[in-house]
Motif scaffolding. Structure first.
Motif, PDB file in Angstrom:
ATOM      1  N   LEU A  58      29.548  68.747  -1.424  1.00  0.00           N
ATOM      2  CA  LEU A  58      30.677  69.167  -0.699  1.00  0.00           C
ATOM      3  C   LEU A  58      32.008  68.639  -1.196  1.00  0.00           C
ATOM      4  O   LEU A  58      33.017  69.341  -1.546  1.00  0.00           O
ATOM      5  CB  LEU A  58      30.660  68.624   0.810  1.00  0.00           C
ATOM      6  CG  LEU A  58      31.745  69.164   1.749  1.00  0.00           C
ATOM      7  CD1 LEU A  58      31.961  70.584   1.846  1.00  0.00           C
ATOM      8  CD2 LEU A  58      31.803  68.628   3.224  1.00  0.00           C
ATOM      9  N   SER A  59      32.074  67.086  -1.488  1.00  0.00           N
ATOM     10  CA  SER A  59      33.495  66.528  -2.000  1.00  0.00           C
ATOM     11  C   SER A  59      33.495  67.029  -3.458  1.00  0.00           C
ATOM     12  O   SER A  59      34.827  67.323  -3.767  1.00  0.00           O
ATOM     13  CB  SER A  59      33.529  65.170  -1.610  1.00  0.00           C
ATOM     14  OG  SER A  59      32.438  64.313  -2.490  1.00  0.00           O
ATOM     15  N   LEU A  74      35.194  70.568  -3.213  1.00  0.00           N
ATOM     16  CA  LEU A  74      36.488  70.657  -2.817  1.00  0.00           C
ATOM     17  C   LEU A  74      37.479  70.002  -3.577  1.00  0.00           C
ATOM     18  O   LEU A  74      38.442  70.386  -3.872  1.00  0.00           O
ATOM     19  CB  LEU A  74      36.512  70.001  -1.312  1.00  0.00           C
ATOM     20  CG  LEU A  74      35.853  70.687  -0.279  1.00  0.00           C
ATOM     21  CD1 LEU A  74      35.909  70.044   1.176  1.00  0.00           C
ATOM     22  CD2 LEU A  74      36.654  72.133  -0.104  1.00  0.00           C
ATOM     23  N   VAL A  91      39.238  64.357   0.921  1.00  0.00           N
ATOM     24  CA  VAL A  91      37.850  65.078   0.715  1.00  0.00           C
ATOM     25  C   VAL A  91      36.886  63.975  -0.085  1.00  0.00           C
ATOM     26  O   VAL A  91      35.504  64.389  -0.093  1.00  0.00           O
ATOM     27  CB  VAL A  91      38.040  66.186   0.138  1.00  0.00           C
ATOM     28  CG1 VAL A  91      38.858  67.259   0.786  1.00  0.00           C
ATOM     29  CG2 VAL A  91      38.771  66.024  -1.421  1.00  0.00           C
ATOM     30  N   LYS A 115      43.247  72.449   5.636  1.00  0.00           N
ATOM     31  CA  LYS A 115      41.840  72.475   5.432  1.00  0.00           C
ATOM     32  C   LYS A 115      41.065  71.289   5.907  1.00  0.00           C
ATOM     33  O   LYS A 115      40.041  71.178   5.999  1.00  0.00           O
ATOM     34  CB  LYS A 115      41.563  73.014   4.292  1.00  0.00           C
ATOM     35  CG  LYS A 115      42.004  74.283   4.003  1.00  0.00           C
ATOM     36  CD  LYS A 115      41.299  75.671   4.519  1.00  0.00           C
ATOM     37  CE  LYS A 115      42.402  76.804   4.463  1.00  0.00           C
ATOM     38  NZ  LYS A 115      42.742  77.433   3.214  1.00  0.00           N
ATOM     39  N   TYR A 119      37.498  70.316   7.102  1.00  0.00           N
ATOM     40  CA  TYR A 119      36.465  69.358   6.252  1.00  0.00           C
ATOM     41  C   TYR A 119      36.082  68.312   7.291  1.00  0.00           C
ATOM     42  O   TYR A 119      34.957  68.001   7.192  1.00  0.00           O
ATOM     43  CB  TYR A 119      37.197  68.749   5.038  1.00  0.00           C
ATOM     44  CG  TYR A 119      36.500  67.592   4.313  1.00  0.00           C
ATOM     45  CD1 TYR A 119      35.656  67.823   3.534  1.00  0.00           C
ATOM     46  CD2 TYR A 119      37.107  66.335   4.611  1.00  0.00           C
ATOM     47  CE1 TYR A 119      34.817  66.782   2.993  1.00  0.00           C
ATOM     48  CE2 TYR A 119      36.285  65.352   4.090  1.00  0.00           C
ATOM     49  CZ  TYR A 119      35.267  65.495   3.174  1.00  0.00           C
ATOM     50  OH  TYR A 119      34.587  64.508   2.546  1.00  0.00           O
ATOM     51  N   ARG A 168      32.426  67.335   8.177  1.00  0.00           N
ATOM     52  CA  ARG A 168      31.753  66.123   7.960  1.00  0.00           C
ATOM     53  C   ARG A 168      31.116  65.440   9.306  1.00  0.00           C
ATOM     54  O   ARG A 168      30.368  64.620   9.385  1.00  0.00           O
ATOM     55  CB  ARG A 168      32.985  65.052   7.495  1.00  0.00           C
ATOM     56  CG  ARG A 168      33.036  64.925   5.922  1.00  0.00           C
ATOM     57  CD  ARG A 168      31.936  64.281   5.338  1.00  0.00           C
ATOM     58  NE  ARG A 168      32.272  64.431   3.933  1.00  0.00           N
ATOM     59  CZ  ARG A 168      31.425  64.758   2.925  1.00  0.00           C
ATOM     60  NH1 ARG A 168      30.085  64.889   3.196  1.00  0.00           N
ATOM     61  NH2 ARG A 168      31.571  64.549   1.572  1.00  0.00           N
ATOM     62  N   LEU A 170      32.708  76.974   5.296  1.00  0.00           N
ATOM     63  CA  LEU A 170      33.556  76.421   3.887  1.00  0.00           C
ATOM     64  C   LEU A 170      33.673  77.383   2.863  1.00  0.00           C
ATOM     65  O   LEU A 170      34.485  77.408   2.078  1.00  0.00           O
ATOM     66  CB  LEU A 170      32.374  75.398   3.554  1.00  0.00           C
ATOM     67  CG  LEU A 170      32.584  73.966   4.539  1.00  0.00           C
ATOM     68  CD1 LEU A 170      31.349  73.113   4.040  1.00  0.00           C
ATOM     69  CD2 LEU A 170      33.621  73.413   4.303  1.00  0.00           C
ATOM     70  N   VAL A 218      27.975  73.648  -0.977  1.00  0.00           N
ATOM     71  CA  VAL A 218      28.477  72.531  -0.073  1.00  0.00           C
ATOM     72  C   VAL A 218      27.327  71.968   0.813  1.00  0.00           C
ATOM     73  O   VAL A 218      27.232  71.854   2.019  1.00  0.00           O
ATOM     74  CB  VAL A 218      29.571  73.190   0.976  1.00  0.00           C
ATOM     75  CG1 VAL A 218      30.551  73.784   0.404  1.00  0.00           C
ATOM     76  CG2 VAL A 218      28.820  74.593   1.620  1.00  0.00           C
TER      77      VAL A 218
END
Lengths: 714, 103
Positions: free
Chosen positions: A95-96, A99, A142, A273, A277, A281, A378, A531
């Motif tokens: 995910l991070s 992003l 992020v 956003k 996020y 999380r 996402l 993600v």
């Protein structure tokens, strides 16, 4: 393990260095240091891509990878066990990493666009310094490894948002909009902070990874069901503030007072956003998992159903609520601000519905965790970042040409600004959700997941209906905006011309991505790889629907597509061919009232203002009164009491003690004065005294000595 | 034998006469004479009790009387000498005119 892990710090560090350089030396650099910022963001992008590639290869496309990059220890904690340690670390997981790429790419494009857009402005060094600090904050948010670090970078973003909305600080509207944004977001931030503190109290750590592992062991005590509901709700409170969801949505439309590039970067593509996020999380709380024999399973009794419903409910409501306000607005940027709120609400709806679906499937004993809602939200975040940045930058290009935000003074710009007009049309198509533009895929994935959750809880059918109605409204206002801007005759003043190439080229790149980002969904295993959450899962509903021929999902997609088409057709009829005059919407009193309600934003801002000026100011006055009368009164009374006590003590000292001493001496003197007159010098008067004295003594001796003895008593 | 009460009554009468003289008379000589009368009243008491005291009288009373008479003579001499000095300095021996012991 990641190779060259330390480089990850440079993703955050490069914009930070640019911030320092531009902030200190921006005046002496060409274009106020724009090229330094662009270079730093390009470096961030390259490093982020490098790490995304590593993560995907390590995960071999279809498995979660998470790597922690050590930074520095902030608070050492217990030296032996490391318990209570707080450190700055970067978490590079699917995910991070994704992003990071998305944010640095969009920031880079918008920074390039700014070179053209901000060319004639004063205060460019300030602008570029704040932009790069903002990007550092967003990238830090992020990639944070724990909630505290996330909060720190989150607040940096809030600060930069405030500074950049108030970029034209000499304009009163901009200054007050900046304050409004800062204060309204702060309401959410306080909730977020409270949530983080609760997390520390329960887990004694802020790290996502440790929290995931500890939830099953701490469940029950000290992690009670109430706390399990409160933590994600408090975190969601922060998300509501940052992502401008109802009831904290009021700041985002006003935030449009800032430069359009700021609106595009902060208030459409990235900062807003961050709320999505954060909610993504906090899936570790919304859908708590337990690892059994190496397989993650949902810890069903710990699922906070209420919190999930709140997330989805706020999302569904805000979607239709914000979209309705966009219908009647004439300010091109405000229309898009409402649109952003509405689209962000879609993402929250997707996250909520997805979490509910995951939890309820697990509750019914399904071995597979359907993470489609999470991925869809996402995915929509990604697509929306591209097409809304495109729309904002197109609007910026238009504003750059006509020097107004009012759509009533635009029109016919398609002829003089062909590039801007075309890219804006693509953005509008993506926003409306027309196949094959990216908005269609992600939005319909969210709606499909919501519809699917309806089987578990009928409330989701209602939210789905709100979502599908929003789709219709979205298509209408998107094309109303495009038609009022680019179609028909020019209604303004002056001679608008096409923007410089540095701006249009960015628009062109973004418009490629309004189609291109949709393609990510069709990579292997759908968008979920990028993600990743939990176990490997099936592709997005729409993709699988196409692949497997699921009639329901295809029908739903067709329905929303049809409604979007109807919205476009209505907008065309009203603003394109003018077959339906725009006055139709205000002809009867009821319609005029409805129109007024929408243009006045449901009077919520007025209510907030009234609340501010009446209730808060009244409370202030009350506190002031209390301070003046009660507190000051007490202080004064204490002072006066002390003075009085001192006076009493003084009087006592003077009157009683001195008086006693003085009066004793005075009386001695006076009595001696009167007594000495008895000493006449007359010998015979002395003799009288002696005789009378002796007589008295004799009498006393007789009555008290002799007579009792005579009468026989001792 | 004369009862002792008679003698005591006489002594008391003498004392009262002397006291009256001391209190009332203004002439210092007369006052001195009155004091002598009071003294004699006391001496009379000594003599009376001396004779009356059982079994056959106690001579110490008589001795005291004689001693007191001698001292009274000395006292009169000193007193008269004082009055003489007073007369020389004040020109009178009237007691209410002489107020040396005033404040």
């Amino acid at each position: 393990m990641l190779e060259n892990a330390w480089l990850a710090w440079m993703i955050v560090g490069a914009p930070l260095i640019a911030f320092v350089v531009v902030g200190l030396a921006g005046r002496r650099l060409p274009e106020g240091g724009a090229h330094v910022v662009v270079g730093a963001l390009a470096a961030s992008l390259l490093i982020a891509v490098y790490f995304l590639a590593q993560v995907l290869q390590l995960g071999a496309i279809g498995a979660a990878t998470s790597n922690t990059v050590d930074g520095f220890v902030w608070i050492p904690g217990d030296p032996a066990t490391g318990e209570g340690q707080i450190a700055f670390r970067l978490l590079i997981d699917n995910l991070s990493a994704f992003l990071l790429v998305l944010v640095s790419f969009l920031s880079l494009l918008i920074a390039i666009y700014s070179i053209g857009y901000m060319h004639e402005e004063d205060g460019k060094p300030r602008y570029y310094a704040e932009i790069s600090l903002f990007v550092a904050g967003m990238l830090g948010t992020v990639s944070a490894d724990n909630f505290l670090q996330l909060l720190v970078f989150w607040e940096i973003m809030g600060l930069c948002s405030y500074l950049l909305i108030g970029f034209w600080y000499k304009k009163p509207e901009a200054a007050s909009a900046a304050k409004k944004a800062f204060l309204v977001t702060r309401v959410g931030d306080v909730l977020f902070l409270a949530g983080v503190l609760v997390i520390w109290n329960v887990f004694h750590t802020f790290r996502f990874e440790t929290i995931v592992e500890e939830i099953p062991t701490l469940w029950g005590y000290p992690l009670s069901p109430q706390l399990m509901t409160a933590i994600p709700l408090l975190l969601f409170g922060g998300a509501v503030g940052k992502s401008a969801q109802f009831p904290l949505h009021a700041w985002l439309p006003d935030a449009m007072e800032g430069p359009t590039t700021v609106s595009a970067l902060i208030h459409a593509a990235t900062m807003v956003k961050a709320g999505v996020y954060l909610t993504a999380r906090s899936f570790i709380f919304l859908v708590p998992t337990v690892e059994v024999a190496g397989v993650h399973q949902v810890l069903v009794p710990a699922v906070p159903w209420t919190a999930i419903l709140v997330v989805a409910g706020i999302g569904g409501f805000t979607a239709i609520f914000a979209a309705s306000m966009a219908l009647a607005n004439y300010d091109i940027k405000r229309v898009m601000a409402f649109s952003t709120i509405s689209q962000l609400a879609y993402m929250f709806l997707g996250l909520g519905a997805g979490a509910y679906l995951m939890a309820s499937e697990a509750a019914h004993g399904s071995p597979e965790i359907p993470t489609a809602g999470y991925s869809a939200a996402l995915f929509h975040l990604t697509n929306h970042a591209f097409f809304k940045a495109l729309l904002f930058l197109s609007a910026g290009s238009v504003i750059h040409a006509v020097h107004t935000n009012d759509m009533r003074q635009m029109g016919g710009l398609g002829k003089v600004m062909p590039w801007t007009s075309r890219t804006m049309l693509m953005g509008a198509l993506a926003l409306a959700g027309i196949i094959p533009f990216s908005g269609f895929f992600s939005k319909d994935d969210i709606l499909a997941v919501t519809f699917e959750s309806g089987a578990a809880n009928p409330l989701f059918y209602l939210l789905w209906a709100a979502g599908i109605a929003t789709a219709f409204m979205t298509a209408f206002y998107a094309f109303r905006m495009w038609l009022m801007t680019c179609h028909g005759e020019y209604r303004g003043h002056g001679h608008p011309h096409e923007s410089p190439r540095v701006m249009t080229s960015v628009l062109a790149v973004l418009s490629v991505f309004t189609i291109g980002s949709a393609a990510i969904a069709f990579l292997t295993n759908g968008f979920g790889n990028l993600v990743f959450y939990g176990e490997p899962h099936a592709a997005l509903p729409l993709v699988s629907a196409v692949l497997e021929g699921n009639v329901v999902d295809l029908g739903l997609a067709g329905l929303s597509l049809g409604l979007a088409g109807a919205g476009i057709a209505l907008a065309w009829a009203v603003y394109g061919t003018r077959r339906i005059p725009a006055t139709t919407f205000t002809r009867t009193p009821a319609r005029a009232f409805l129109h007024g309600m929408l243009t006045n934003r449901y009077w919520i801002d007025d209510a907030y203002d009234a609340f501010g000026s009446r209730a808060v100011a009244g409370f202030g006055r009350l506190v002031d009164w209390f301070d003046r009368n009660v507190v000051d009164g007490i202080v004064n009374a204490v002072g006066r009491g002390t003075v009085t006590a001192a006076a009493v003590s003084d009087a006592f000292d003077r009157k009683v003690i001195d008086g006693a001493v003085n009066s004793i001496s005075l009386e001695t003197v006076r009595s001696s004065l009167s007594l000495r007159t008895r000493q006449t010098g007359q010998v015979q008067s002395y003799a009288w005294v002696i005789v009378i004295g002796i007589a008295v003594i004799i009498l006393l001796a007789f009555f008290f000595g002799y007579l009792p003895r005579l009468l026989g008593r001792p | 034998m004369i009862p002792v009460e008679y003698e005591l009554v006489l002594s008391t009468a003498l004392f009262c006469v002397g006291l009256y003289g001391v209190m009332v008379r203004k002439n210092a000589i007369v006052v001195l004479m009155s004091i002598e009368i009071i003294l004699n009243a006391a001496i009379l008491n000594f003599v009376a009790f001396s004779a009356y005291a059982p079994p056959a009288g106690d001579p110490s009373g008589q001795v005291f009387a004689l001693l007191a008479l001698a001292i009274a003579a000395g006292e009169a001499a000193v007193g008269l000498a004082i009055f003489l000095a007073l007369y020389q300095s004040h020109g009178t021996v009237e007691l209410d005119k002489i107020r040396l012991l005033r404040w």
